[in-house]
Design a protein around this motif. Structure first.
Motif, mmCIF file in Angstrom:
data_model
loop_
_atom_site.group_PDB
_atom_site.id
_atom_site.type_symbol
_atom_site.label_atom_id
_atom_site.label_comp_id
_atom_site.label_asym_id
_atom_site.label_seq_id
_atom_site.Cartn_x
_atom_site.Cartn_y
_atom_site.Cartn_z
ATOM 1 N N HIS A 1 -10.652 7.768 0.523
ATOM 2 C CA HIS A 1 -10.045 7.369 1.781
ATOM 3 C C HIS A 1 -8.617 8.238 1.945
ATOM 4 N N GLU B 1 0.688 -1.424 0.080
ATOM 5 C CA GLU B 1 0.106 -0.061 0.012
ATOM 6 C C GLU B 1 0.830 1.281 0.027
ATOM 7 N N CYS C 1 -0.664 3.515 9.657
ATOM 8 C CA CYS C 1 -1.771 4.357 9.884
ATOM 9 C C CYS C 1 -2.316 4.168 11.148
ATOM 10 N N ILE C 2 -3.462 4.997 11.471
ATOM 11 C CA ILE C 2 -4.044 4.857 12.737
ATOM 12 C C ILE C 2 -4.723 3.704 12.970
ATOM 13 N N GLY C 3 -5.606 3.210 12.115
ATOM 14 C CA GLY C 3 -6.594 2.190 12.438
ATOM 15 C C GLY C 3 -5.509 0.850 12.262
ATOM 16 N N ARG D 1 -1.323 -0.653 5.292
ATOM 17 C CA ARG D 1 -2.052 0.704 5.685
ATOM 18 C C ARG D 1 -3.499 0.004 5.886
ATOM 19 N N SER D 2 -4.557 0.615 5.439
ATOM 20 C CA SER D 2 -5.956 0.388 5.958
ATOM 21 C C SER D 2 -6.451 -0.699 5.115
ATOM 22 N N LYS D 3 -5.960 -1.338 4.038
ATOM 23 C CA LYS D 3 -6.500 -1.851 2.981
ATOM 24 C C LYS D 3 -6.268 -3.488 3.024
ATOM 25 N N ARG E 1 -14.839 5.201 9.556
ATOM 26 C CA ARG E 1 -14.628 3.805 9.081
ATOM 27 C C ARG E 1 -15.962 3.701 8.195
ATOM 28 N N ASN F 1 -1.542 11.407 11.625
ATOM 29 C CA ASN F 1 -2.344 11.935 10.520
ATOM 30 C C ASN F 1 -3.552 12.665 11.110
ATOM 31 N N GLN G 1 2.173 11.459 6.120
ATOM 32 C CA GLN G 1 2.658 9.958 5.731
ATOM 33 C C GLN G 1 4.319 9.648 5.888
HETATM 34 O O1 LIG Z 1 -3.565 5.441 5.085
HETATM 35 C C1 LIG Z 1 -4.382 4.719 5.066
HETATM 36 O O2 LIG Z 1 -4.897 3.996 4.272
HETATM 37 C C2 LIG Z 1 -5.358 4.743 6.154
HETATM 38 C C3 LIG Z 1 -5.750 6.187 7.000
HETATM 39 C C4 LIG Z 1 -6.546 6.281 8.075
HETATM 40 O O3 LIG Z 1 -7.701 5.447 7.922
HETATM 41 C C5 LIG Z 1 -5.896 5.300 9.313
HETATM 42 O O4 LIG Z 1 -6.477 4.607 9.992
HETATM 43 O O5 LIG Z 1 -4.511 6.129 9.400
#
Ligand SMILES: O=C(O)CC[C@@H](O)C(=O)O
Ligand SMILES: NC(=O)c1ccc[n+]([C@@H]2O[C@H](COP(=O)([O-])OP(=O)(O)OC[C@H]3O[C@@H](n4cnc5c(N)ncnc54)[C@H](O)[C@@H]3O)[C@@H](O)[C@H]2O)c1
Length: 470
Positions: free
Chosen positions: A348, A67, A132-134, A109-111, A289, A157, A357
């Motif tokens: 997103h 990602e 990322c955060i999540g 990352r988030s995917k 989300r 972020n 980033q």
């Molecule tokens: O950069 C990402 O793919 C996720 C960004 C955001 O949803 C996070 O969780 O930080």
């Protein structure tokens, strides 16, 4: 983990013992030691040269970054001598399973969904970095059960998301998206009906954490009244006011913005009943989300005119990479969404700024290096947090033992029996639920004894993962 000895780079197999003896241990000390996040520097004895603990050839560590992780993070990992493969997008599950079998570290990352099914194939995996955060995309409980540490970047972020939401509030209030689309099509449509200033309007923030509270300050600076709802009682910033229930917030706010994590209790948190409660002509923003909003219900509320506009940055299904994917094949209502007025759709990008980033790349890569090289778990989201100061080059015949184990009675006694022939200079142990993490620095340990220590620890019934760094 019975097969760990063969596969865990932390395991002193005869190959790794031999290869590491003659190895220059300070391949790139700077990357670890200049960490701004850990207070390691302050704990080091003056003028001692920290020793990097690497029980393996650094070139043996294989890292897969998916990602499009920022170059800052890739550089830090590459400078350590690790083998780094970086891909721009995520991978479909079958390809991910193929790749993950072979690697020690994965950065996502988030995917990328790291489910139990995927992680159960990851026999060599030591650590996951969520850039990322999540962390909802990772099965954190299963990872902990396997002793796989997970790190993220909890707030690098947040500011970027808060700024995006501010932009969206004004864009919705002034119908800027629609005017811009019209002009791109050649249509001049000068209107003021149902276009508003945001000054004096009420912003309702659901989830007053890192992003929600940052947004609160920005919104007040622009003359908005801020109310918020959170499951936790939190200190209000400025003149913001916490309200006792989600319903109170929905009934009072002109703009409702969502900043809660993906949890069972936040799924479809905004559905038909909640949209009905919102004020006539109010607006909804979701950059949290995709599962938090019931989209078909939102479509209905927008078609009826009850909701005057909305901004969506996140969706229940999101594509693995960039391309023409926002169709009904991805989410069954995608094309209907695309046809609505005053609806901002973004892919997103809440946290997608250069600043965020870069900062995330540094923060997560440094956490990975500290964990790989020294076993430090500070900032881990699923393991107990533990750190010991670095061993130094003037401490020869020392080793760091890391023992991740089931949190059951009597383990410390058994571990210390195994370590008993050596001097235990420092030891720390902490637990989190069913899992415990022990670090011990031992001295007077000869090279050939390390394998015995490792095998004895692996033989304990409480063992999840053992690493011996020296
Ligand atoms: O950069 C990402 O793919 C996720 C960004 C955001 O949803 C996070 O969780 O930080
Ligand atoms: N769009 C993007 O690019 C982007 C970027 C960063 C973060 N995010 C997402 O934004 C969300 C919030 O991030 P954050 O860093 O502010 O998180 P945070 O953990 O700092 O704050 C979340 C807040 O929500 C509260 N909360 C939890 N459950 C709740 C509930 N049922 N009702 C009300 N409040 C509840 C928590 O108490 C906490 O105060 C996360 O889902 C994160 O993944 C999206």
């Amino acid at each position: 983990m019975s097969s760990a000895r063969d596969i865990n780079p932390g395991a002193p197999t005869s190959r790794s013992v031999v290869s590491s003896w003659g190895q220059n241990l300070s391949t790139s000390p700077v990357a670890t030691l200049q960490s701004p996040t850990a207070s390691l520097g302050g704990l080091l004895p003056r003028r001692s040269v920290p020793k990097l603990l690497k029980p393996f050839n650094t070139q043996d560590i294989k890292i897969l970054l998916l990602e499009n992780v920022n170059q800052t993070g890739r550089d830090i990992l590459t400078a350590q001598g690790y083998q780094v493969e970086a891909l721009k997008s995520s991978l479909p599950e079958d390809q991910l399973i193929e790749k993950i079998r072979d690697i020690h570290v994965i950065g996502i990352r988030s995917k990328t969904k790291l489910s139990e099914r995927v992680l159960s194939e990851a026999k060599n995996l030591l650590v996951i970095g969520c850039f990322c955060i999540g962390t909802n995309q990772v099965d954190l409980t299963y990872a902990a059960r396997r002793g796989i540490a997970v790190f993220n970047s909890p707030f690098a972020n947040s500011r970027s998301v808060a700024e995006l939401v501010i932009a969206e509030i004004i864009t919705l209030a002034r119908q800027l998206g629609d005017r811009s689309i019209e002009m791109h099509r050649g249509t001049w449509n000068k209107v003021s009906a149902k276009c508003w200033e945001i000054r004096g309007k009420t912003l309702g923030i659901v989830g007053y954490g890192h992003i929600g509270s940052q947004l609160s300050v920005l919104a007040e600076a622009m003359g908005m009244n801020v109310i918020y709802y959170d499951v936790v009682t939190l200190m209000a910033l400025g003149t913001a006011r916490q309200v006792p229930s989600l319903d109170n917030l929905l009934e009072e706010a002109d703009f409702v913005t969502l900043h809660v994590p993906d949890l069972p209790e936040t799924r479809n948190m905004i559905s038909a009943a909640q949209l009905d409660r919102m004020k006539e002509g109010s607006y909804l923003i979701n950059a949290s989300r995709g599962t938090v909003v019931d989209i078909p219900a939102l479509v209905k509320a927008m078609r009826s005119g009850h909701i005057a506009g909305a901004a969506l940055d996140v969706y229940p299904n999101e594509p693995a990479g960039n391309g023409d994917y926002f169709t009904n094949n991805l989410n069954p209502w995608a094309e209907e969404l695309r046809s609505l007025s005053n609806l901002i759709l973004t892919p997103h990008i809440g946290g997608s700024t250069e600043e965020a980033q870069r900062a995330i790349g540094v923060e997560v890569a440094e956490a990975l290096v500290r964990y790989i090289n020294q076993g430090i778990t500070l900032g881990s989201v699923n393991l107990p947090e533990a750190q010991l100061r670095s061993l130094t080059l003037d401490e020869p015949e020392h080793a760091r033992v890391i023992y991740i184990h089931r949190n059951v009675p009597g383990v410390l006694r058994k571990v210390n029996e195994i370590l008993g022939d050596h001097n235990v200079d420092k030891q720390i142990s902490d637990s989190k639920g069913d899992l415990a993490y022990l670090m011990a620095d031992i001295s007077n340990v000869r090279y050939e004894q390390i394998k015995d220590i490792y095998e004895s620890l692996e033989g304990l019934s409480s063992c999840i993962m053992t690493r011996v760094l020296y």
